[in-house]
Scaffold this motif. Structure first.
Motif, PDB file in Angstrom:
ATOM      1  N   GLU A  98       0.838  -1.191   0.000  1.00 30.95           N
ATOM      2  CA  GLU A  98       0.000   0.000   0.000  1.00 30.95           C
ATOM      3  C   GLU A  98       0.876   1.244   0.000  1.00 30.95           C
ATOM      4  N   ALA A  99       0.527   2.226  -0.816  1.00 31.18           N
ATOM      5  CA  ALA A  99       1.234   3.493  -0.870  1.00 31.18           C
ATOM      6  C   ALA A  99       0.561   4.497   0.084  1.00 31.18           C
ATOM      7  N   GLY A 108       7.181   7.706  -1.381  1.00 29.07           N
ATOM      8  CA  GLY A 108       6.705   7.690  -2.750  1.00 29.07           C
ATOM      9  C   GLY A 108       5.718   6.577  -3.004  1.00 29.07           C
ATOM     10  N   ASP A 109       5.397   6.413  -4.294  1.00 30.34           N
ATOM     11  CA  ASP A 109       4.583   5.277  -4.718  1.00 30.34           C
ATOM     12  C   ASP A 109       5.403   4.483  -5.724  1.00 30.34           C
ATOM     13  N   GLU A 110       5.219   4.715  -7.020  1.00 32.82           N
ATOM     14  CA  GLU A 110       6.088   4.061  -7.995  1.00 32.82           C
ATOM     15  C   GLU A 110       7.381   4.843  -8.177  1.00 32.82           C
ATOM     16  N   GLU A 113       6.605  13.292   5.030  1.00 31.94           N
ATOM     17  CA  GLU A 113       5.639  13.087   6.113  1.00 31.94           C
ATOM     18  C   GLU A 113       5.724  11.634   6.578  1.00 31.94           C
ATOM     19  N   ILE A 114       6.585  11.400   7.537  1.00 33.29           N
ATOM     20  CA  ILE A 114       6.879  10.036   7.992  1.00 33.29           C
ATOM     21  C   ILE A 114       5.606   9.337   8.466  1.00 33.29           C
ATOM     22  N   GLY A 115       4.762  10.058   9.192  1.00 37.49           N
ATOM     23  CA  GLY A 115       3.561   9.455   9.744  1.00 37.49           C
ATOM     24  C   GLY A 115       2.523   9.061   8.715  1.00 37.49           C
ATOM     25  N   SER A 116       2.669   9.547   7.472  1.00 34.12           N
ATOM     26  CA  SER A 116       1.684   9.217   6.437  1.00 34.12           C
ATOM     27  C   SER A 116       1.974   7.885   5.750  1.00 34.12           C
ATOM     28  N   ALA A 117       3.126   7.286   6.029  1.00 30.51           N
ATOM     29  CA  ALA A 117       3.527   6.062   5.329  1.00 30.51           C
ATOM     30  C   ALA A 117       2.567   4.911   5.633  1.00 30.51           C
ATOM     31  N   ALA A 118       2.079   4.260   4.575  1.00 32.72           N
ATOM     32  CA  ALA A 118       1.260   3.060   4.744  1.00 32.72           C
ATOM     33  C   ALA A 118       2.128   1.813   4.774  1.00 32.72           C
ATOM     34  N   THR A 119       3.300   1.895   4.150  1.00 29.87           N
ATOM     35  CA  THR A 119       4.262   0.791   4.108  1.00 29.87           C
ATOM     36  C   THR A 119       5.641   1.359   4.400  1.00 29.87           C
ATOM     37  N   VAL A 120       6.418   0.658   5.214  1.00 23.79           N
ATOM     38  CA  VAL A 120       7.788   1.065   5.517  1.00 23.79           C
ATOM     39  C   VAL A 120       8.731  -0.036   5.063  1.00 23.79           C
TER      40      VAL A 120
END
Length: 313
Positions: free
Chosen positions: A133-134, A151-153, A203-210
């Motif tokens: 998940e992005a 990022g995403d892609e 925005e570190i807290g917005s990450a859905a995947t790390v």
């Protein structure tokens, strides 16, 4: 119809503050993946110069790499040598560059932090085997700097911070094991850097995947997995609990260097500085809302390699 052209064999070298890594292959096939712990950035944070003995260690490793590159018949135009934090900061970087050119026939590229971050993201995300998940946050903790890429892609926001395992260990964690006051000073330094990264848009807290990559992250993963020896196949793509990570990091920071070296998965050249690197990972994870993170054995080296392969095609 003409047969498709076989991919060209390339060589990529990532020269960081603590390690020099080599990848040779006709991607996606990899024939050689090597790492040497040379501690090129020894003392750079204090002196601003690459130490003579650090240069000697680096050139000895590059002599070995030159032999491997020649063995695989890679010409200079398909070699890319990227130098990162230590050589960005050193006033005698030209001495190093001249030695690299004499050894390998190519000039090292001292890449900026933003490009370092983009290459790290490409290497790590391209390696993911499961759909995720992005947005994805890639954490690349090096010896002299740490890259955070969201990022995403492709990267959407990046930050290269002047905090890394060697730099912060030399700056703060001088006791064995480090004192509570030393750890607190190190953490304060990390928190300041993370505040600056978030102010720049990561925005570190917005990450859905790390996704964690490079030696600090893979070593922490090995410890959390309970491995008796370092096993890249077991580590790559593993999913590590954030709570387990915090517990392991607390223990490794409190341990002596001798106790760390006694761990079967710990590279002896990383044992003294893993405390600072692990604290960086710990503080980044505390700013996220995820319960687990993914480990990637692919990193900036793979990103460099793909940049050469795409140029060669």
């Amino acid at each position: 119809m003409a047969e498709p052209t076989a991919p060209a064999t390339i060589a990529a070298i990532d020269c960081g503050t603590n390690t020099i890594k080599l990848l040779i292959g006709a991607l996606p096939e990899v024939a050689v993946r090597e790492m040497r712990m040379v501690r090129l950035g020894q003392g750079v944070d204090t002196t601003g110069r690459l130490a003579d003995d650090a240069l000697a260690r680096a050139f000895a490793a590059l002599d070995e790499y030159a032999a491997l590159i020649a063995e695989h018949g890679v010409p200079p135009e398909r070699i890319r040598f990227c130098a990162t934090s230590a050589t960005r900061d050193a006033e005698n970087a030209e001495e190093f560059a001249a030695g690299v050119e004499q050894c390998l026939g190519v000039r090292p590229e001292v890449i900026a932090g933003d490009e370092e971050a983009e290459l790290s993201f490409d290497g790590a995300v391209r390696n993911l085997q499961a759909s995720v998940e992005a947005p994805v946050l890639v954490i690349d903790i090096g010896g002299g700097s740490t890259e955070l890429i969201l990022g995403d892609e492709a990267p959407l926001a990046t930050c290269s911070m002047d905090i890394g395992s060697v730099r912060l260990h030399e700056r703060h964690l001088r006791s064995d094991p480090p004192t509570a006051a030393e750890v607190a000073a190190c953490v304060a330094d990390i928190e300041t850097a993370l505040d600056e990264a978030e102010a720049l848009g990561v925005e570190i807290g917005s990450a859905a995947t790390v996704v964690g990559t490079a030696g600090t992250c893979t070593t922490v993963a090995a410890g959390c997995l309970g491995l008796s020896a370092y096993d890249p196949e077991a580590i790559d793509q593993s999913v590590i609990s954030v709570s387990d990570s915090h517990a392991f990091i607390d223990g490794i920071v409190a341990a002596s260097v001798a106790q760390r070296r006694a761990l079967g998965f710990m590279h002896p050249g990383r044992a003294d500085v893993i405390d600072a690197g692990a604290l960086i990972l710990d503080r980044v994870l505390r700013r996220t809302s995820v319960y687990s993170w993914i480990v990637s054995e692919a990193d900036i080296l793979d990103g460099i390699a793909w940049s050469v392969a795409n140029r060669s095609d």
